[in-house]
Structures are given as C-alpha cells and as structure tokens.
Enzyme design. Structure first.
Site, short mmCIF file in Angstrom:
data_model
loop_
_atom_site.label_atom_id
_atom_site.label_comp_id
_atom_site.label_asym_id
_atom_site.label_seq_id
_atom_site.Cartn_x
_atom_site.Cartn_y
_atom_site.Cartn_z
N SER A 159 0.82 -1.21 0.00
CA SER A 159 0.00 0.00 0.00
C SER A 159 0.86 1.27 0.00
CB SER A 159 -0.91 0.02 1.23
OG SER A 159 -1.70 -1.15 1.28
N1 SAH Z 1 -0.28 -5.29 4.07
C1 SAH Z 1 0.46 -5.59 2.86
C2 SAH Z 1 -0.30 -5.25 1.60
C3 SAH Z 1 -1.37 -6.19 1.40
S1 SAH Z 1 -2.07 -6.39 -0.20
C4 SAH Z 1 1.81 -4.95 2.84
O1 SAH Z 1 2.16 -4.21 3.77
O2 SAH Z 1 2.56 -5.20 1.90
C5 SAH Z 1 -3.36 -7.47 0.34
C6 SAH Z 1 -2.91 -8.87 0.66
O3 SAH Z 1 -4.05 -9.56 1.16
C7 SAH Z 1 -2.43 -9.65 -0.55
O4 SAH Z 1 -1.15 -10.14 -0.32
C8 SAH Z 1 -3.45 -10.79 -0.68
O5 SAH Z 1 -2.91 -12.00 -1.12
C9 SAH Z 1 -3.95 -10.90 0.75
N2 SAH Z 1 -5.26 -11.54 0.92
C10 SAH Z 1 -6.39 -11.39 0.18
N3 SAH Z 1 -7.38 -12.16 0.69
C11 SAH Z 1 -6.86 -12.79 1.77
C12 SAH Z 1 -7.38 -13.72 2.73
N4 SAH Z 1 -8.65 -14.15 2.70
N5 SAH Z 1 -6.56 -14.16 3.70
C13 SAH Z 1 -5.27 -13.75 3.78
N6 SAH Z 1 -4.73 -12.88 2.91
C14 SAH Z 1 -5.51 -12.41 1.92
#
Ligand code: SAH
Length: 235
Positions: free
Chosen positions: A68
């Site tokens: 993000s």
């Molecule tokens: N917080 C992260 C950015 C996250 S992007 C950072 O600092 O880099 C969102 C993430 O959520 C992605 O990696 C995606 O694979 C994950 N995601 C989506 N649905 C999910 C679920 N049900 N359980 C766990 N992770 C999930």
C-alpha cells in the site's frame, strides 16, 4: 536511484517521505511517524521496484498484489491507536511492511496471508530484520484467527464486501478495527470501535444490557486489492 544506492540514500528518501507525504497531510502521531522513519520500506519491495520504494503510491509485490501507499499504511496504523503491549491481527501480509510497522508499535502481531510465496518471503525478511514478535500464518484470513482472539486491534489490508461478523467477534473490549469495505466502484475505509460492556463503562446502553457495542465510522475513500475467502469474495 541506481543499484549502488546506499542505506544513507534510502534513509534520506524515507525522511522525505515522512515529511512530504505524512506530516504534510496532517499525520502527527509521533510513534507512528517514528516507525515509518525507521522501517526500511525498500527491502519489502522487489529489487526492480526499489528505486520507487519511497514514492507516494502503492507498488506491485508479485502474485498480482501490492504494497500500500505509505500514507495509507500510516493512516490505518494511526487509527489503531496502538500501545506497546497490544495484541494485533493483520489480514493480508503481502510484503510484510505493514506488519513491521505494527511490530514497532505493539506487543505481538499475527499476520495472515493466503499466498504461501508472499507469506514465506515476508516471514524470512521480518526475521532477518529482527521482528521476533510477528507470526506469519498461511490461511484464509477472512475468518480471522479465533484461537488467538481477542485482539486489541485488527487491520484488514484487502477490500471486503462487508465487515465479517467473525472479525468483530475477535475484537476485544475497547478494541479497534480498520477495514476497507467495497462501496460502489471504490472502497470506504471504516473504523470499528468496540466498547467495553456495561458495568465496565457506564455510558454504554444496548438491548441486552450485557454485551458491548460497536461503533462504525467512515474514514475515507480508498482502493485495495480484494479480500478473497469464505468471508470475502469468491476466488
Ligand atoms: N499489508 C500488505 C499489503 C497487502 S495487499 C503490505 O504491507 O505489503 C493485500 C494482501 O491480502 C495480498 O497479499 C493478498 O494475497 C492478501 N489476501 C487477500 N485475501 C486474503 C485472505 N482471505 N486471507 C489472507 N490474505 C488475503
């Protein structure tokens, strides 16, 4: 910056990020700003993206996912009002960057990721950087982590169709949750605050008189990748 960029170059860019992107937009929580100034964001992005690590936007991290925008990370963290002993749940580890920021400010962090390759890479880097208070778990995070509940704070970094009830249930009394919820073509970042039950806090009233209540506030419009899972969107 080229391949020869030094830690000092990155520290300088990181300082500019804090001043120009965060302070300039009225983020003023000193603990959050200190964490953003400290965590080496460039190590959490792929090498090909390193030159842009401190830019004012999200970046690709592989598997179709993104890290993000720094402002969004800082704003969400500020809303969580973390104390050094707090137990925090993050859903969506991605690069592990947000987890590192949480680990700087809280006692213990559990972070959930559905992509094993992202989770493994994040866990390795977090350990290398000395974050022994972060636990990376590969699972469907839309269900939370009931076995470790209650949490003082929960942050969801992927967009949900609605606030999952199971996550509200895993929030402790006086807990805070930040979650992007789909609303039209965008997402709406929501803050959910759980009050303490009656008896512990006199001014809370609800039908049962026993349970605590939840207050939901809309914070700002945002864009996130989808939360995919049982309490999220179908795959
Ligand atoms: N917080 C992260 C950015 C996250 S992007 C950072 O600092 O880099 C969102 C993430 O959520 C992605 O990696 C995606 O694979 C994950 N995601 C989506 N649905 C999910 C679920 N049900 N359980 C766990 N992770 C999930």
């Amino acid at each position: 910056m080229g391949a020869k960029s030094t830690d000092t170059d990155f520290a300088h860019l990181r300082h500019r990020m804090v001043v120009d992107q965060l302070r300039a937009r009225h983020l003023d929580d000193d603990r959050v700003l200190a964490a953003m100034e400290k965590v080496p964001r460039h190590l959490f992005v792929p090498e090909t993206q390193r030159h842009a690590a401190y830019n004012d936007g999200p970046l690709p991290i592989g598997a179709g996912q993104t890290i993000s925008q720094p402002y969004m990370v800082a704003r969400m963290t500020e809303l969580l009002r973390l104390s050094p002993t707090d137990r925090v749940l993050e859903i969506g580890t991605g690069s592990g960057y947000q987890a590192a920021i949480l680990a700087e400010l809280a006692g213990e962090v559990w972070t959930l990721e559905r992509h094993a390759d992202l989770a493994d890479r994040a866990a390795e880097l977090l350990l290398e950087l000395g974050y022994t208070n972060v636990h990376v778990i590969i699972c469907d995070g839309s269900l939370g982590l009931p076995e470790m509940a209650p949490f003082d704070a929960i942050v969801v970094t992927a967009a949900a169709p609605a606030v999952p009830d199971c996550l509200k249930a895993q929030l402790g009394f006086n807990g805070r949750m930040v979650i992007p919820v789909t609303s039209g073509h965008n997402e709406d970042l929501r803050l959910i605050e759980r009050s303490a039950p009656l008896g512990q806090q006199d001014d809370v009233k609800n039908e049962k008189g026993l349970d605590s209540s939840f207050r939901e506030t809309s914070i700002l419009a945002c864009t996130f990748v989808p939360l995919i899972g049982k309490e999220g969107y179908p795959q």
